[in-house]
Scaffold this motif. Structure first.
Motif, PDB file in Angstrom:
ATOM      1  N   ARG A   1       0.830  -1.186   0.000  1.00 46.37           N
ATOM      2  CA  ARG A   1       0.000   0.000   0.000  1.00 46.37           C
ATOM      3  C   ARG A   1       0.877   1.253   0.000  1.00 46.37           C
ATOM      4  O   ARG A   1       1.913   1.292   0.664  1.00 46.37           O
ATOM      5  CB  ARG A   1      -0.937   0.021   1.213  1.00 46.37           C
ATOM      6  CG  ARG A   1      -1.959   1.156   1.146  1.00 46.37           C
ATOM      7  CD  ARG A   1      -2.917   1.127   2.291  1.00 46.37           C
ATOM      8  NE  ARG A   1      -3.778   2.305   2.261  1.00 46.37           N
ATOM      9  CZ  ARG A   1      -4.619   2.648   3.239  1.00 46.37           C
ATOM     10  NH1 ARG A   1      -4.715   1.902   4.311  1.00 46.37           N
ATOM     11  NH2 ARG A   1      -5.356   3.740   3.128  1.00 46.37           N
TER      12      ARG A   1
ATOM     13  N   GLY B   1       1.301   5.466   0.554  1.00 46.33           N
ATOM     14  CA  GLY B   1       0.783   6.584   1.322  1.00 46.33           C
ATOM     15  C   GLY B   1       1.364   7.884   0.811  1.00 46.33           C
ATOM     16  O   GLY B   1       2.217   7.899  -0.081  1.00 46.33           O
TER      17      GLY B   1
ATOM     18  N   THR C   1      -3.855  10.155   9.380  1.00 46.93           N
ATOM     19  CA  THR C   1      -4.390   9.993   8.031  1.00 46.93           C
ATOM     20  C   THR C   1      -4.437  11.368   7.365  1.00 46.93           C
ATOM     21  O   THR C   1      -4.271  12.411   8.020  1.00 46.93           O
ATOM     22  CB  THR C   1      -5.810   9.396   8.029  1.00 46.93           C
ATOM     23  OG1 THR C   1      -6.697  10.291   8.718  1.00 46.93           O
ATOM     24  CG2 THR C   1      -5.848   8.010   8.662  1.00 46.93           C
TER      25      THR C   1
ATOM     26  N   THR D   1      -6.476  13.407   3.702  1.00 46.96           N
ATOM     27  CA  THR D   1      -7.437  13.280   2.606  1.00 46.96           C
ATOM     28  C   THR D   1      -6.874  13.945   1.356  1.00 46.96           C
ATOM     29  O   THR D   1      -5.960  14.776   1.418  1.00 46.96           O
ATOM     30  CB  THR D   1      -8.781  13.944   2.958  1.00 46.96           C
ATOM     31  OG1 THR D   1      -8.588  15.364   3.073  1.00 46.96           O
ATOM     32  CG2 THR D   1      -9.343  13.390   4.262  1.00 46.96           C
TER      33      THR D   1
ATOM     34  N   LEU E   1       3.858   2.751   2.207  1.00 49.74           N
ATOM     35  CA  LEU E   1       3.318   3.115   3.514  1.00 49.74           C
ATOM     36  C   LEU E   1       3.979   2.331   4.645  1.00 49.74           C
ATOM     37  O   LEU E   1       4.175   2.864   5.739  1.00 49.74           O
ATOM     38  CB  LEU E   1       1.807   2.875   3.520  1.00 49.74           C
ATOM     39  CG  LEU E   1       1.025   3.315   4.752  1.00 49.74           C
ATOM     40  CD1 LEU E   1       1.178   4.812   5.000  1.00 49.74           C
ATOM     41  CD2 LEU E   1      -0.453   2.963   4.599  1.00 49.74           C
TER      42      LEU E   1
ATOM     43  N   PRO F   1      -1.495   7.330   5.421  1.00 49.04           N
ATOM     44  CA  PRO F   1      -2.467   6.753   4.493  1.00 49.04           C
ATOM     45  C   PRO F   1      -3.477   7.811   4.061  1.00 49.04           C
ATOM     46  O   PRO F   1      -3.858   8.680   4.851  1.00 49.04           O
ATOM     47  CB  PRO F   1      -3.129   5.648   5.326  1.00 49.04           C
ATOM     48  CG  PRO F   1      -2.900   6.048   6.747  1.00 49.04           C
ATOM     49  CD  PRO F   1      -1.611   6.806   6.785  1.00 49.04           C
ATOM     50  N   VAL F   2      -3.883   7.736   2.802  1.00 44.00           N
ATOM     51  CA  VAL F   2      -4.883   8.670   2.267  1.00 44.00           C
ATOM     52  C   VAL F   2      -6.238   7.966   2.335  1.00 44.00           C
ATOM     53  O   VAL F   2      -6.436   6.926   1.697  1.00 44.00           O
ATOM     54  CB  VAL F   2      -4.550   9.065   0.815  1.00 44.00           C
ATOM     55  CG1 VAL F   2      -5.530  10.119   0.312  1.00 44.00           C
ATOM     56  CG2 VAL F   2      -3.113   9.584   0.723  1.00 44.00           C
ATOM     57  N   VAL F   3      -7.165   8.527   3.108  1.00 44.89           N
ATOM     58  CA  VAL F   3      -8.409   7.808   3.401  1.00 44.89           C
ATOM     59  C   VAL F   3      -9.280   7.616   2.168  1.00 44.89           C
ATOM     60  O   VAL F   3     -10.015   6.619   2.072  1.00 44.89           O
ATOM     61  CB  VAL F   3      -9.212   8.534   4.509  1.00 44.89           C
ATOM     62  CG1 VAL F   3      -8.458   8.490   5.822  1.00 44.89           C
ATOM     63  CG2 VAL F   3      -9.524   9.968   4.129  1.00 44.89           C
ATOM     64  N   ASP F   4      -9.218   8.526   1.204  1.00 48.23           N
ATOM     65  CA  ASP F   4     -10.064   8.413   0.017  1.00 48.23           C
ATOM     66  C   ASP F   4      -9.252   8.116  -1.245  1.00 48.23           C
ATOM     67  O   ASP F   4      -9.690   8.402  -2.359  1.00 48.23           O
ATOM     68  CB  ASP F   4     -10.899   9.683  -0.176  1.00 48.23           C
ATOM     69  CG  ASP F   4     -10.075  10.959  -0.079  1.00 48.23           C
ATOM     70  OD1 ASP F   4      -8.889  10.875   0.288  1.00 48.23           O
ATOM     71  OD2 ASP F   4     -10.624  12.045  -0.361  1.00 48.23           O
ATOM     72  N   PHE F   5      -8.094   7.509  -1.070  1.00 50.69           N
ATOM     73  CA  PHE F   5      -7.253   7.150  -2.204  1.00 50.69           C
ATOM     74  C   PHE F   5      -6.350   6.013  -1.736  1.00 50.69           C
ATOM     75  O   PHE F   5      -5.557   6.193  -0.816  1.00 50.69           O
ATOM     76  CB  PHE F   5      -6.415   8.356  -2.641  1.00 50.69           C
ATOM     77  CG  PHE F   5      -5.584   8.135  -3.875  1.00 50.69           C
ATOM     78  CD1 PHE F   5      -6.148   7.677  -5.053  1.00 50.69           C
ATOM     79  CD2 PHE F   5      -4.224   8.401  -3.850  1.00 50.69           C
ATOM     80  CE1 PHE F   5      -5.373   7.487  -6.188  1.00 50.69           C
ATOM     81  CE2 PHE F   5      -3.444   8.221  -4.979  1.00 50.69           C
ATOM     82  CZ  PHE F   5      -4.022   7.764  -6.158  1.00 50.69           C
ATOM     83  N   ARG F   6      -6.480   4.834  -2.341  1.00 50.85           N
ATOM     84  CA  ARG F   6      -5.784   3.648  -1.813  1.00 50.85           C
ATOM     85  C   ARG F   6      -4.983   2.939  -2.925  1.00 50.85           C
ATOM     86  O   ARG F   6      -5.325   1.841  -3.332  1.00 50.85           O
ATOM     87  CB  ARG F   6      -6.803   2.689  -1.201  1.00 50.85           C
ATOM     88  CG  ARG F   6      -6.193   1.593  -0.352  1.00 50.85           C
ATOM     89  CD  ARG F   6      -7.256   0.634   0.167  1.00 50.85           C
ATOM     90  NE  ARG F   6      -6.677  -0.493   0.856  1.00 50.85           N
ATOM     91  CZ  ARG F   6      -6.430  -0.534   2.164  1.00 50.85           C
ATOM     92  NH1 ARG F   6      -6.721   0.511   2.911  1.00 50.85           N
ATOM     93  NH2 ARG F   6      -5.893  -1.606   2.694  1.00 50.85           N
TER      94      ARG F   6
ATOM     95  N   GLU G   1      -1.962   0.767  -4.600  1.00 55.54           N
ATOM     96  CA  GLU G   1      -1.087  -0.318  -4.173  1.00 55.54           C
ATOM     97  C   GLU G   1      -0.092  -0.615  -5.281  1.00 55.54           C
ATOM     98  O   GLU G   1      -0.463  -0.674  -6.458  1.00 55.54           O
ATOM     99  CB  GLU G   1      -1.893  -1.589  -3.862  1.00 55.54           C
ATOM    100  CG  GLU G   1      -2.797  -1.472  -2.649  1.00 55.54           C
ATOM    101  CD  GLU G   1      -3.561  -2.761  -2.391  1.00 55.54           C
ATOM    102  OE1 GLU G   1      -3.734  -3.551  -3.338  1.00 55.54           O
ATOM    103  OE2 GLU G   1      -3.985  -2.972  -1.240  1.00 55.54           O
TER     104      GLU G   1
END
Length: 237
Positions: free
Chosen positions: A98, A100, A113, A115, A177, A195-200, A202
């Motif tokens: 993942r 970040g 976190t 956004t 991350l 970590p980006v809560v609305d963008f994941r 990998e």
């Protein structure tokens, strides 16, 4: 004289073993920068598993050049960042990591976190394409579609240059991350990865080999069989 004779006699068993032991072939496995320690552990396991037949040595490089070297036969295997599109190559996906956002720590103090909207004021550092996996082109496009259109483009392939911009509060970047990733060694002071809560996104890593060399009767069939066993379970970080 007797001692010398006894030493020669005692040496006969191991000299015989050395004489009949098949000669090991030296093979190269490609390694991109920032390979996760868990993957390195599996490479070491593979080195041990095939040690009587092959002497497996590691060869550094960028994913694109490593894939080309496997296709050309200069490398037996390679770990490479996906995607890799080459019909001559077999690919085993071995890890997903993942990503970040690397951000200025003083601007996000106490945060765990972030956004996309909070990243909007910062330009995204777009490193020279030859220095980054192709997947980062997709990340760039997705960020642009989400409204994060500011860019700082640097020609240097030195990851520390990107960290310098982030540390100075001029930009943000995307990186692994997991704190276990070697990519965190490039972090300078005043840089944290969230970590980006609305963008994941990998980043996937694959083990590459040439299909014809891995088929029954191929010169690498035994090695690839061992690799399939050792890398059978995909890792996540």
């Amino acid at each position: 004289m007797a001692r010398d004779v006894l030493e020669r006699v005692n040496a006969i068993p191991w000299r015989l073993r050395e004489a009949v032991r098949p000669q090991r072939t030296t093979l190269l496995i490609g390694m991109p920068s920032g390979v996760h320690p868990d993957l390195r552990a599996r490479v070491r396991e593979l080195e041990g598993a095939c040690g009587e037949t092959y002497e497996l040595k590691r060869w550094p490089g960028r994913s694109t050049s490593l894939a080309e070297a496997v296709r050309d036969g200069r490398l037996a295997l390679a770990l490479a960042r996906l995607p890799v599109a080459d019909p001559a190559l077999g690919i085993i996906e071995v890890m997903r990591e993942r990503l970040g956002a690397a951000v200025p720590a003083d601007r996000f103090e106490g945060r765990d976190t972030v956004t996309l909207d909070e990243l909007r004021p910062f330009p995204y550092v777009a490193t020279a394409p030859e220095a980054m996996p192709a997947y980062f082109d997709e990340i760039d496009a997705r960020l642009n579609s989400a409204g994060l259109k500011k860019r700082i483009r640097i020609n240097s392939s030195d990851y520390a240059g990107t960290s310098e911009l982030v540390s100075g509060g001029l930009a943000f970047s995307m990186t692994m991350l997991s704190p276990d990733s070697p990519m965190h060694l490039y972090r300078l002071d005043n840089v944290k990865v969230l970590p980006v809560v609305d963008f994941r996104p990998e980043l996937a890593t694959g083990l590459l080999f040439r299909k014809d060399r891995a088929e029954a009767g191929g010169d690498l069939a035994e090695l690839v069989t061992a690799a399939r066993r050792i890398f059978a379970d995909e890792l996540f970080a």
